[in-house]
Design a protein around this motif. Sequence first.
Motif, PDB file in Angstrom:
ATOM      1  N   TYR A   1       1.949 -11.742  11.384  1.00  0.00           N
ATOM      2  CA  TYR A   1       1.971 -10.401  10.787  1.00  0.00           C
ATOM      3  C   TYR A   1       3.203 -10.290   9.899  1.00  0.00           C
ATOM      4  N   ILE A   2       2.957 -10.173   8.581  1.00  0.00           N
ATOM      5  CA  ILE A   2       4.037 -10.166   7.603  1.00  0.00           C
ATOM      6  C   ILE A   2       3.869  -8.967   6.685  1.00  0.00           C
ATOM      7  N   ASN A   3       4.754  -8.008   6.812  1.00  0.00           N
ATOM      8  CA  ASN A   3       4.762  -6.820   5.959  1.00  0.00           C
ATOM      9  C   ASN A   3       3.395  -6.142   5.903  1.00  0.00           C
ATOM     10  N   GLY A   4       2.789  -5.961   7.066  1.00  0.00           N
ATOM     11  CA  GLY A   4       1.533  -5.241   7.160  1.00  0.00           C
ATOM     12  C   GLY A   4       0.287  -6.058   6.882  1.00  0.00           C
ATOM     13  N   VAL A   5       0.438  -7.342   6.610  1.00  0.00           N
ATOM     14  CA  VAL A   5      -0.703  -8.209   6.317  1.00  0.00           C
ATOM     15  C   VAL A   5      -0.783  -9.294   7.383  1.00  0.00           C
ATOM     16  N   THR A   6      -2.000  -9.616   7.813  1.00  0.00           N
ATOM     17  CA  THR A   6      -2.208 -10.646   8.828  1.00  0.00           C
ATOM     18  C   THR A   6      -2.641 -11.947   8.177  1.00  0.00           C
ATOM     19  N   TYR A   7      -1.929 -13.028   8.502  1.00  0.00           N
ATOM     20  CA  TYR A   7      -2.271 -14.373   8.032  1.00  0.00           C
ATOM     21  C   TYR A   7      -2.679 -15.173   9.263  1.00  0.00           C
ATOM     22  N   THR A   8      -3.925 -15.607   9.292  1.00  0.00           N
ATOM     23  CA  THR A   8      -4.491 -16.209  10.494  1.00  0.00           C
ATOM     24  C   THR A   8      -4.624 -17.716  10.366  1.00  0.00           C
ATOM     25  N   LEU A   9      -4.045 -18.405  11.351  1.00  0.00           N
ATOM     26  CA  LEU A   9      -4.313 -19.830  11.505  1.00  0.00           C
ATOM     27  C   LEU A   9      -5.444 -19.973  12.515  1.00  0.00           C
ATOM     28  N   THR A  10      -6.569 -20.469  12.050  1.00  0.00           N
ATOM     29  CA  THR A  10      -7.710 -20.703  12.929  1.00  0.00           C
ATOM     30  C   THR A  10      -7.375 -21.830  13.904  1.00  0.00           C
ATOM     31  N   PRO A  11      -8.185 -22.056  14.916  1.00  0.00           N
ATOM     32  CA  PRO A  11      -7.932 -23.187  15.810  1.00  0.00           C
ATOM     33  C   PRO A  11      -7.744 -24.507  15.062  1.00  0.00           C
ATOM     34  N   ASN A  12      -8.568 -24.774  14.047  1.00  0.00           N
ATOM     35  CA  ASN A  12      -8.427 -26.028  13.323  1.00  0.00           C
ATOM     36  C   ASN A  12      -7.103 -26.085  12.568  1.00  0.00           C
ATOM     37  N   GLY A  13      -6.624 -24.931  12.118  1.00  0.00           N
ATOM     38  CA  GLY A  13      -5.349 -24.883  11.421  1.00  0.00           C
ATOM     39  C   GLY A  13      -4.153 -25.068  12.315  1.00  0.00           C
ATOM     40  N   GLN A  14      -4.351 -25.042  13.630  1.00  0.00           N
ATOM     41  CA  GLN A  14      -3.256 -25.210  14.588  1.00  0.00           C
ATOM     42  C   GLN A  14      -3.109 -26.638  15.089  1.00  0.00           C
ATOM     43  N   ILE A  15      -3.961 -27.540  14.621  1.00  0.00           N
ATOM     44  CA  ILE A  15      -3.897 -28.915  15.131  1.00  0.00           C
ATOM     45  C   ILE A  15      -3.505 -29.891  14.022  1.00  0.00           C
ATOM     46  N   TRP A  16      -2.856 -30.960  14.435  1.00  0.00           N
ATOM     47  CA  TRP A  16      -2.492 -32.040  13.525  1.00  0.00           C
ATOM     48  C   TRP A  16      -3.768 -32.779  13.116  1.00  0.00           C
ATOM     49  N   PRO A  17      -3.892 -33.241  11.866  1.00  0.00           N
ATOM     50  CA  PRO A  17      -5.093 -33.984  11.467  1.00  0.00           C
ATOM     51  C   PRO A  17      -5.324 -35.185  12.382  1.00  0.00           C
ATOM     52  N   ARG A  18      -6.459 -35.191  13.064  1.00  0.00           N
ATOM     53  CA  ARG A  18      -6.701 -36.221  14.076  1.00  0.00           C
ATOM     54  C   ARG A  18      -6.764 -37.618  13.492  1.00  0.00           C
ATOM     55  N   SER A  19      -7.168 -37.733  12.236  1.00  0.00           N
ATOM     56  CA  SER A  19      -7.231 -39.052  11.608  1.00  0.00           C
ATOM     57  C   SER A  19      -5.838 -39.636  11.362  1.00  0.00           C
ATOM     58  N   LEU A  20      -4.805 -38.810  11.492  1.00  0.00           N
ATOM     59  CA  LEU A  20      -3.436 -39.270  11.261  1.00  0.00           C
ATOM     60  C   LEU A  20      -2.614 -39.291  12.544  1.00  0.00           C
ATOM     61  N   ASN A  21      -3.277 -39.225  13.693  1.00  0.00           N
ATOM     62  CA  ASN A  21      -2.556 -39.222  14.968  1.00  0.00           C
ATOM     63  C   ASN A  21      -1.665 -40.438  15.153  1.00  0.00           C
ATOM     64  N   THR A  22      -2.187 -41.608  14.819  1.00  0.00           N
ATOM     65  CA  THR A  22      -1.415 -42.826  15.075  1.00  0.00           C
ATOM     66  C   THR A  22      -0.176 -42.908  14.191  1.00  0.00           C
ATOM     67  N   ALA A  23      -0.181 -42.198  13.064  1.00  0.00           N
ATOM     68  CA  ALA A  23       0.975 -42.206  12.163  1.00  0.00           C
ATOM     69  C   ALA A  23       2.190 -41.548  12.798  1.00  0.00           C
ATOM     70  N   ILE A  24       1.970 -40.648  13.762  1.00  0.00           N
ATOM     71  CA  ILE A  24       3.085 -39.971  14.424  1.00  0.00           C
ATOM     72  C   ILE A  24       3.303 -40.527  15.830  1.00  0.00           C
ATOM     73  N   GLY A  25       2.726 -41.694  16.106  1.00  0.00           N
ATOM     74  CA  GLY A  25       2.929 -42.339  17.392  1.00  0.00           C
ATOM     75  C   GLY A  25       2.005 -41.863  18.481  1.00  0.00           C
ATOM     76  N   GLY A  26       0.967 -41.113  18.099  1.00  0.00           N
ATOM     77  CA  GLY A  26       0.032 -40.584  19.073  1.00  0.00           C
ATOM     78  C   GLY A  26      -1.204 -41.433  19.243  1.00  0.00           C
ATOM     79  N   SER A  27      -2.054 -41.006  20.146  1.00  0.00           N
ATOM     80  CA  SER A  27      -3.320 -41.688  20.380  1.00  0.00           C
ATOM     81  C   SER A  27      -4.383 -41.134  19.439  1.00  0.00           C
ATOM     82  N   ALA A  28      -5.225 -41.997  18.917  1.00  0.00           N
ATOM     83  CA  ALA A  28      -6.253 -41.580  17.958  1.00  0.00           C
ATOM     84  C   ALA A  28      -7.214 -40.559  18.552  1.00  0.00           C
ATOM     85  N   SER A  29      -7.377 -40.572  19.863  1.00  0.00           N
ATOM     86  CA  SER A  29      -8.359 -39.688  20.500  1.00  0.00           C
ATOM     87  C   SER A  29      -7.772 -38.349  20.955  1.00  0.00           C
TER      88      SER A  29
END
Length: 404
Positions: free
Chosen positions: A323-351
């Motif tokens: 909520y910024i100056n009376g306006v709502t900016y929404t991150l959907t569930p997909n917008g809250q996750i790291w791109p799964r195809s790039l998981n291994t680039a950050i040392g994570g598991s692909a799955s």
Amino acid sequence: MFPVASLLTTVVLALFIVAGAVEVRSPSITLPFARSLNTRGGTLNLLEHDQARATALRGRGNASTAGKLDRRQDSIPATNEVTSYIAAVGVENLIVDTGSSNTWVGAGTSYVVTSTSVNTGEPVSVHHGSSSFSGTEYTDTVTLGSLTISQQSIGVASTSTGYSGVDGVLGIGPEDLTLGTLTNQPSTQIPTVTQNLFAQGTIPEEVVGISFEPTTTSSSVNGELTFGGTDSSKYTGTLNYTPLTTTSPASNYWGIDESIAYGSTTILSMTAGIVDTGTTLILIASDAFNQYQSLTGAVLDSATGMLQITTSQYEALQDLDFYINGVTYTLTPNGQIWPRSLNTAIGGSASNIYLIVNDIGTNSGSGLDFINGQTFLERFYSVFDTASNRVGFATTPYTDATSN
């Protein structure tokens, strides 16, 4: 390459230093950006970089407030790199940083003295947590795409740390951040690139518009930096502006006031933080982060430091509303996750499924309680307006994308 411990997850722009006259341009210059993944030094510790940067920004902002800081429109296309945004404009690859205001070169490619180079003899240095540079101030004629700036102050590095793979920084933060960076003239402010473009009549407004887009590949041209105005083709609906915050230390940067809710639960009451191209993740105050973790059911992944959720938890994930100056900016569930195809680039598991919200390292009330980093800016167009002391946001065709 970027070292793991001092990874710079920021926008990169190539800068060309040449002899030549100032060139007055029509209202709009656009520079394209590429976001490209660099893992030659190993996996990318995004959280380590972002938290170190947050600590440095808070400390430098507090020093600035205390007076002790040692511290016609044109658009340029850019490539999407997971950890950096890169625009090929000339011979120097520079990080475009809204959290810094000095422009400097020489970390990679050596600075070449030209007929327009003037060595002022002034020592200059900037420190950002795990990254820093020190050297000498020059003035020179600089070009960004078709934009030309005469007598632009630039630092020429004699030493630098944390900048492998890039040549330096192009700072587009507020001018006050240059205070204290000239060793012998600590009370002197250095006009930024944006200010000089305006003062020299090259652009009609002291405004920078930035467009990022989500990506699931290691390299794609998907960003744009616009000097002197905005590019309406990059956003949808209306640009909404919010005044800069008066709360320190966020007020020393592109600081704004906002609150954050997960579903129907407010996790961060109205407070001050910053908008920062130099931070990859969205960082929030520790108490808000703990509440977000509890509400999502996420667990900390030891390999990446990121929050991890299961498939069923992802399916139950609720919107994250800013909520910024009376306006709502929404991150959907997909917008809250790291791109799964790039998981291994950050040392994570692909799955695995990793969340891009993390802990800023201090509880709310510090005066810098959140950082809206690249993962926020990839979903919303942003505008940095120096003259009017405000930041603007708008939705884009990618706000509700499900690409991650």
